[in-house]
Structure formats: structure tokens, C-alpha cells
Scaffold this motif. Structure first.
Motif, short mmCIF file in Angstrom:
data_model
loop_
_atom_site.label_atom_id
_atom_site.label_comp_id
_atom_site.label_asym_id
_atom_site.label_seq_id
_atom_site.Cartn_x
_atom_site.Cartn_y
_atom_site.Cartn_z
N LEU A 158 13.39 -7.79 3.47
CA LEU A 158 12.83 -6.66 2.69
C LEU A 158 12.39 -5.33 3.59
O LEU A 158 11.72 -4.58 3.29
CB LEU A 158 11.46 -7.23 2.24
N LEU A 159 13.10 -5.22 4.67
CA LEU A 159 12.85 -4.18 5.70
C LEU A 159 13.20 -3.21 4.90
O LEU A 159 14.45 -2.92 4.48
CB LEU A 159 13.84 -4.39 6.96
N GLY A 160 12.61 -2.18 5.24
CA GLY A 160 12.52 -0.73 4.37
C GLY A 160 11.86 -0.66 3.07
O GLY A 160 11.98 0.15 2.43
N TYR A 161 11.65 -1.58 2.54
CA TYR A 161 10.95 -1.81 0.99
C TYR A 161 9.75 -1.87 0.94
O TYR A 161 9.21 -2.15 -0.14
CB TYR A 161 11.93 -2.95 0.37
N MET A 162 9.09 -2.12 2.08
CA MET A 162 7.58 -2.70 2.24
C MET A 162 6.74 -1.64 1.21
O MET A 162 5.85 -2.23 0.45
CB MET A 162 6.99 -3.19 3.35
N LEU A 163 6.62 -0.54 1.80
CA LEU A 163 6.04 0.69 1.01
C LEU A 163 6.00 0.61 -0.64
O LEU A 163 4.90 0.34 -1.10
CB LEU A 163 6.18 1.87 1.58
N PRO A 164 7.22 0.74 -1.11
CA PRO A 164 7.19 0.67 -2.61
C PRO A 164 6.79 -0.90 -3.12
O PRO A 164 6.05 -0.69 -4.36
CB PRO A 164 8.65 0.84 -2.90
N ILE A 165 6.96 -1.96 -2.59
CA ILE A 165 6.58 -3.23 -3.03
C ILE A 165 5.10 -3.40 -2.95
O ILE A 165 4.49 -3.79 -3.80
CB ILE A 165 7.20 -4.27 -2.04
N GLY A 166 4.41 -2.75 -1.72
CA GLY A 166 3.04 -2.77 -1.61
C GLY A 166 2.32 -2.02 -2.73
O GLY A 166 1.45 -2.44 -3.30
N LEU A 167 2.92 -0.70 -3.08
CA LEU A 167 2.30 0.01 -4.10
C LEU A 167 2.72 -0.83 -5.54
O LEU A 167 1.56 -0.53 -6.18
CB LEU A 167 3.10 1.27 -4.15
N ILE A 168 3.73 -1.27 -5.67
CA ILE A 168 3.83 -2.18 -6.88
C ILE A 168 2.52 -3.30 -6.94
O ILE A 168 1.85 -3.34 -8.13
CB ILE A 168 5.26 -2.77 -7.03
N ILE A 169 2.47 -3.81 -6.11
CA ILE A 169 1.30 -4.93 -5.95
C ILE A 169 -0.03 -4.28 -6.11
O ILE A 169 -0.79 -4.65 -7.05
CB ILE A 169 1.33 -5.64 -4.66
N ALA A 170 -0.22 -3.34 -5.66
CA ALA A 170 -1.70 -2.56 -5.76
C ALA A 170 -1.70 -2.19 -7.30
O ALA A 170 -2.70 -2.43 -7.75
CB ALA A 170 -1.78 -1.46 -4.80
N GLU A 171 -0.59 -1.44 -7.83
CA GLU A 171 -0.68 -1.01 -9.21
C GLU A 171 -0.77 -2.15 -10.08
O GLU A 171 -1.53 -2.25 -11.08
CB GLU A 171 0.41 -0.32 -9.73
N SER A 172 -0.16 -3.17 -9.92
CA SER A 172 -0.15 -4.68 -10.74
C SER A 172 -1.93 -5.05 -10.63
O SER A 172 -2.14 -5.61 -11.43
CB SER A 172 0.81 -5.70 -10.26
N PHE A 173 -2.41 -5.04 -9.59
CA PHE A 173 -3.64 -5.57 -9.37
C PHE A 173 -4.67 -4.50 -9.99
O PHE A 173 -5.65 -5.09 -10.92
CB PHE A 173 -4.30 -5.55 -7.95
N ALA A 174 -4.16 -3.33 -10.18
CA ALA A 174 -5.16 -2.33 -11.00
C ALA A 174 -5.09 -2.68 -12.39
O ALA A 174 -6.02 -2.66 -13.22
CB ALA A 174 -4.76 -1.03 -10.78
N PHE A 175 -3.74 -3.02 -13.05
CA PHE A 175 -3.62 -3.33 -14.28
C PHE A 175 -4.10 -4.73 -14.73
O PHE A 175 -4.85 -4.57 -15.71
CB PHE A 175 -1.97 -3.28 -14.67
N ALA A 176 -4.19 -5.66 -13.84
CA ALA A 176 -4.91 -6.97 -14.22
C ALA A 176 -6.28 -6.79 -14.22
O ALA A 176 -7.00 -7.24 -14.86
CB ALA A 176 -4.47 -7.79 -13.23
N TYR A 177 -6.83 -5.93 -13.47
CA TYR A 177 -8.42 -5.83 -13.27
C TYR A 177 -8.80 -4.67 -14.18
O TYR A 177 -9.89 -4.38 -14.13
CB TYR A 177 -8.94 -5.52 -11.77
N GLU A 178 -8.01 -4.06 -14.96
CA GLU A 178 -8.21 -3.11 -15.80
C GLU A 178 -8.75 -1.71 -15.15
O GLU A 178 -9.51 -1.12 -15.56
CB GLU A 178 -9.14 -3.38 -16.88
N ALA A 179 -8.37 -1.42 -13.72
CA ALA A 179 -8.91 -0.28 -13.17
C ALA A 179 -8.01 0.98 -13.67
O ALA A 179 -7.02 0.69 -14.05
CB ALA A 179 -8.52 -0.66 -11.53
N LYS A 180 -8.62 1.90 -13.48
CA LYS A 180 -8.06 3.19 -13.81
C LYS A 180 -7.27 3.96 -13.03
O LYS A 180 -6.38 4.90 -13.23
CB LYS A 180 -9.21 4.34 -14.37
N GLU A 181 -7.23 3.70 -11.51
CA GLU A 181 -6.42 4.32 -10.45
C GLU A 181 -6.23 3.47 -9.30
O GLU A 181 -7.09 2.51 -9.25
CB GLU A 181 -6.77 5.59 -10.26
N VAL A 182 -5.24 3.92 -8.72
CA VAL A 182 -4.82 3.18 -7.20
C VAL A 182 -4.96 4.14 -6.35
O VAL A 182 -4.51 5.48 -6.44
CB VAL A 182 -3.50 2.59 -7.28
#
Length: 185
Positions: free
Chosen positions: A118-142
Motif C-alpha cells: 500500500l505504499l503511496g496509498y496511505m493518505l487516501p486510505i486514511g481519509l476513506i477510513i475517517a469518512e467511514s467513521f464519520a458516516f457510522a457515527y453520523e458526524a457531519k464532517e471530517v
């Protein structure tokens, strides 16, 4: 944050959403992307990171002293993930859910500097994880707090925006401070 059981259920839901999105987005770019998996940051993960990742030639002068395990254990409200592909620890992720569940703030994301799938892909993967947590917890923004300024263009490509003060600085052709970048979810 709710009960421990509610947190576990939301965590599993968020990580399953993240997995599906990551596989869908990177399937053609990373042939082994289906081997990605997530778990909590454990003491043995910290022993992989320190000192090996910190001793990498590209990081020696950075003087990174962040202790992942200590930060994970500091507060219960942290959202922590170790990101694996097969047997390779590829990255570590740490975010925080705000008290009123308004946002998920990505605090730290570190990629394995050595060759890994995953070298070179960690930034987009990390953002996808953060956005998924926001969706699961019904947060409005990341929010991404104190990003490395050299990475701001990459965050902006993924829909993260500067605050009003930085947008004003940018219009005046002044240096931005980039203390926080935000994306509505």
C-alpha cells in the motif's frame, strides 16, 4: 460515545464500509488490495513501528517522537486502526470523535516507509477510513488537524477545504496556515 458494545458495532460497520470503498477505488491500481484488513493498534504493532519506521533514511531528520500506543491508551474516545495488507503492517491511523458527534478529526496517519503493497496509498486510505467513521457515527464532517503543508494539495484533491481565513490568505497570494482542513460528509 455510548456503550462499549455500541462502539464495537459502529467500528465494525465503519471498517466494513471503508473496506468496500477502498477495494472499489483501488482494485485496478493495487492487485492485492483485497488482502487489506484492519484491527486495533496493539502493543506489538508499536514495536514494529518503533524503531524500524523511525530509523528509515527518509525519516531520520524528521525527529518523529509520536508514540502510537501511548496516544491510543490516553483516552477511550480515540478511533485507532492498524492497516494491514497480507502480513505487512502498512499504516497506523488515529482519529477522535467530537463530544457532540459533529466531526471526526483525523489526528495522525503514518505510513510504513519501507516497500509494502500500500505504499503511496496511505493518505487516501486514511481519509476513506475517517469518512467511514464519520458516516457510522453520523458526524457531519471530517477534519484533518495540522496536516503537513506539503500534503494540502492532496487533501484538497479529495474534497477537503481550507477554512475561511486560509481561503482569504490564498486569494491574497499569502502563505496559508492550514491548521485544519474540513470535508462535509
Amino acid at each position: 460515545m455510548g456503550t462499549a458494545q455500541e462502539h464495537r458495532e459502529k467500528r465494525e460497520y465503519a471498517l466494513s464500509l471503508a473496506y468496500e470503498r477502498i477495494v472499489g477505488e483501488f482494485l485496478t491500481a493495487v492487485p492485492v488490495i483485497e488482502s487489506i484488513w484492519f484491527e486495533r493498534i496493539e502493543p506489538n504493532h508499536w514495536s514494529i513501528v518503533h524503531p524500524a519506521w523511525r530509523a528509515h533514511p527518509d525519516r531520520k531528520d524528521l525527529r518523529i517522537d509520536f508514540n502510537w500506543l501511548r496516544q491510543r491508551n490516553k483516552r477511550r474516545d480515540k478511533l485507532d486502526v492498524s492497516i494491514w495488507c497480507g502480513d505487512d503492517l502498512c499504516g497506523l491511523f488515529l482519529a477522535k470523535l467530537s463530544r457532540k458527534r459533529i466531526n471526526v478529526a483525523l489526528r495522525f496517519l503514518e505510513s510504513n516507509p519501507y516497500p509494502n503493497p500500500l505504499l503511496g496509498y496511505m493518505l487516501p486510505i486514511g481519509l476513506i477510513i475517517a469518512e467511514s467513521f464519520a458516516f457510522a457515527y453520523e458526524a457531519k464532517e471530517v477534519a484533518v488537524t495540522q496536516p503537513d503543508k506539503s500534503l494540502v494539495p492532496l487533501y484538497r484533491q479529495r474534497g477537503y477545504q481550507l477554512n475561511a481565513a486560509d481561503l482569504s490568505r490564498e486569494k491574497r497570494k499569502c502563505d496559508i496556515r492550514a491548521k485544519v482542513l474540513v470535508k462535509k460528509v
